[in-house]
Write an enzyme that holds these catalytic residues in place. Sequence first.
Site, PDB file in Angstrom:
ATOM      1  N   HIS A 195      -9.585   3.935  -7.301  1.00  0.00           N
ATOM      2  CA  HIS A 195     -11.036   3.908  -7.511  1.00  0.00           C
ATOM      3  C   HIS A 195     -11.352   5.116  -8.389  1.00  0.00           C
ATOM      4  CE1 HIS A 195     -10.526   2.080  -3.479  1.00  0.00           C
ATOM      5  NE2 HIS A 195     -11.607   1.372  -3.740  1.00  0.00           N
ATOM      6  N   ASP A 211     -11.301   8.310  -6.488  1.00  0.00           N
ATOM      7  CA  ASP A 211     -10.046   8.763  -5.878  1.00  0.00           C
ATOM      8  C   ASP A 211      -9.387   9.737  -6.836  1.00  0.00           C
ATOM      9  OD1 ASP A 211     -10.337   6.700  -3.991  1.00  0.00           O
ATOM     10  OD2 ASP A 211      -9.111   5.327  -5.190  1.00  0.00           O
ATOM     11  N   GLU A 233     -11.971  -9.292  -4.657  1.00  0.00           N
ATOM     12  CA  GLU A 233     -11.216  -9.139  -3.408  1.00  0.00           C
ATOM     13  C   GLU A 233     -12.111  -9.552  -2.242  1.00  0.00           C
ATOM     14  OE1 GLU A 233      -9.162  -5.381  -3.070  1.00  0.00           O
ATOM     15  OE2 GLU A 233      -9.406  -5.419  -0.895  1.00  0.00           O
ATOM     16  N   GLU A 238      -6.218  -9.716   0.331  1.00  0.00           N
ATOM     17  CA  GLU A 238      -5.726  -8.671   1.239  1.00  0.00           C
ATOM     18  C   GLU A 238      -5.448  -9.286   2.612  1.00  0.00           C
ATOM     19  OE1 GLU A 238      -7.396  -4.827   0.962  1.00  0.00           O
ATOM     20  OE2 GLU A 238      -7.219  -4.426   3.103  1.00  0.00           O
ATOM     21  N   HIS A 293      -7.961  -8.627   5.362  1.00  0.00           N
ATOM     22  CA  HIS A 293      -9.250  -9.276   5.097  1.00  0.00           C
ATOM     23  C   HIS A 293      -9.162 -10.755   5.457  1.00  0.00           C
ATOM     24  CE1 HIS A 293     -10.405  -6.080   1.802  1.00  0.00           C
ATOM     25  NE2 HIS A 293     -10.061  -5.538   2.961  1.00  0.00           N
ATOM     26  N   ASP A 299      -3.331  -7.381  -1.892  1.00  0.00           N
ATOM     27  CA  ASP A 299      -3.401  -6.079  -1.235  1.00  0.00           C
ATOM     28  C   ASP A 299      -2.612  -6.214   0.052  1.00  0.00           C
ATOM     29  OD1 ASP A 299      -4.820  -4.824  -3.177  1.00  0.00           O
ATOM     30  OD2 ASP A 299      -6.483  -4.203  -1.903  1.00  0.00           O
ATOM     31  N   ASP A 304     -10.581  -3.592  10.273  1.00  0.00           N
ATOM     32  CA  ASP A 304      -9.639  -3.467   9.165  1.00  0.00           C
ATOM     33  C   ASP A 304      -8.775  -2.228   9.391  1.00  0.00           C
ATOM     34  OD1 ASP A 304      -8.537  -3.940   6.697  1.00  0.00           O
ATOM     35  OD2 ASP A 304     -10.274  -3.292   5.539  1.00  0.00           O
ATOM     36  N   ASP A 335      -5.708  -1.666   8.203  1.00  0.00           N
ATOM     37  CA  ASP A 335      -4.929  -1.292   7.008  1.00  0.00           C
ATOM     38  C   ASP A 335      -3.575  -0.684   7.344  1.00  0.00           C
ATOM     39  OD1 ASP A 335      -6.770  -2.199   5.173  1.00  0.00           O
ATOM     40  OD2 ASP A 335      -7.660  -0.245   4.762  1.00  0.00           O
ATOM     41  N   ASP A 346      -2.423  -1.567   0.053  1.00  0.00           N
ATOM     42  CA  ASP A 346      -3.720  -1.054   0.510  1.00  0.00           C
ATOM     43  C   ASP A 346      -3.580  -0.775   2.006  1.00  0.00           C
ATOM     44  OD1 ASP A 346      -6.266  -0.252   0.769  1.00  0.00           O
ATOM     45  OD2 ASP A 346      -7.205  -2.090   0.053  1.00  0.00           O
TER      46      ASP A 346
HETATM   47  C1  XUL Z   1     -11.494  -2.159   1.563  1.00  0.00           C
HETATM   48  C2  XUL Z   1     -10.529  -2.447   0.509  1.00  0.00           C
HETATM   49  C3  XUL Z   1     -10.700  -1.682  -0.762  1.00  0.00           C
HETATM   50  C4  XUL Z   1     -10.389  -2.452  -1.998  1.00  0.00           C
HETATM   51  C5  XUL Z   1     -10.696  -1.716  -3.277  1.00  0.00           C
HETATM   52  O1  XUL Z   1     -11.310  -2.883   2.704  1.00  0.00           O
HETATM   53  O2  XUL Z   1      -9.632  -3.230   0.673  1.00  0.00           O
HETATM   54  O3  XUL Z   1      -9.930  -0.536  -0.685  1.00  0.00           O
HETATM   55  O4  XUL Z   1      -9.047  -2.827  -2.045  1.00  0.00           O
HETATM   56  O5  XUL Z   1     -11.992  -1.254  -3.343  1.00  0.00           O
HETATM   57 CO    CO Z   2      -8.050  -3.826  -0.539  1.00  0.00          CO
END
Ligand code: XUL
Ligand code: CO
Length: 441
Positions: A106, A109, A237, A273, A276, A301, A312, A314, A344
């Site tokens: 991003h 970042d 996404e 993702e 997600h 992702d 989430d 991750d 991610d």
């Molecule tokens: C948030 C997510 C983000 C996107 C990019 O859940 O997945 O990090 O991948 O903005």
């Molecule tokens: Co993501």
Amino acid sequence: MAIIGSKEYFKGIEDIKFEGKESKNPLAYKYYSPNEMVLGKKMSEHLKFAVAYWHSFGNTGIDPFGTKTKNFPWNNHEDPIQRAKDKMDAAFEFISKLGLEYFCFHDFDLIEEGNTLFASEHRLRSITEYGQQKRKGTPIKILWGTANLFSHPRYMNGAATNPDFNVVAYASAQVKNAIDVTIALEGENYVFWGGREGYTSLLNTKMKKEIDHLAQFLHNAKDYARSQGFKGHFFIEPKPAEPSKHQYDFDTATVIGFLNQYELTDDFRINIEVNHATLAGHTFQHELQVAADANMLGSIDANRGDYQNGWDTDQFPTNIGEIVEAMLVIVQNGGIQGGGVNFDAKTRRNSTDLADIFYSHIGGIDTFSRALLITEKVINHTDFLNIINKRYSSFDTEKGKAFEKGTLDLSDLHQIAHDNGELKQSSGKQELLENIINDCI
Ligand code: XUL
Ligand code: CO
């Protein structure tokens, strides 16, 4: 060879090499052998792995109940520009020690946001120039760039879908800058994840207006990027919720409908993702299949959720069975278009050693690589595909083909049903297929 800045951050960790599955070295790949040919392509071509800048170098372990637990040595300099350069040194060292070529970022970042748009632009320019220097003579590339349109308080009511036009304009400026950075660093793709593009209450929301604005915003971004010579894909996404209660990009099917409605299908693909998908009540495989069937599977992702928690989390992907099922979809649909496999994913709050960032990536990379090798076995050395094809073989008959072509009408089908009489049962064979996959693992 590792690219090390003025300071080595990951001391004591050498380049991560492929040592094979018998290796006991936790800092080696057991399955990822980038040049090995699998199903007609190099492993590294099937799996363009990317490191997520935010989770790997920015995740300090903050959660809603506590402050940071991770004191990254690249995070200490008092000058924000130097701090960003230190972080980039750490990132390049890390990525090259892993033997990877890609990262995703991003805008903020790369460097912390300034107090004004002007200040942020100055900062972004500095770090972009530094990135251009760092990339020289290395294979390190950008899989995708994006703009953070969800953290700053100005986006509490949305970015592209904010009821205030001036916030929409600010978000547009941020995307313009993020596209410029992506192009300057030769990024291959550009992502939109709309964490705040949704609503909490319909009582204060004009949904159609907001979604129209989102489409206009994406058209503007795409037109600008193309005018600057950007040739890559744009990815949306999907995620159903979090941070918004109801996000407009709910899941892949919803996003494909949106892209069709607003004539964005030539330029946009889907970035799926894992966590997600599961939050939307789907499996990862389901989302991949929906995208692939629409010729829209753009990128992944990679991560996983937690079986008990409904948010989430991750986590790094480690579930071989799940990823084999995903690779079966990907491989049978000709791979992913333009994108790759971006981790991610973040190490847990109490995984505080720098080496943990290596272990987690090695684990994720080996999980996908192993899943690819297993997929090759399933496809080439078992009855798997025959069983599925047999299930649909009645559509290979003259009448089945005629139905698919649309040359049989309802009365014709009525007659066929009469001629057939009662039908034999036909097993779905799910357990057999599950066993075949497990036998290959
Ligand atoms: C948030 C997510 C983000 C996107 C990019 O859940 O997945 O990090 O991948 O903005
Ligand atoms: Co993501």
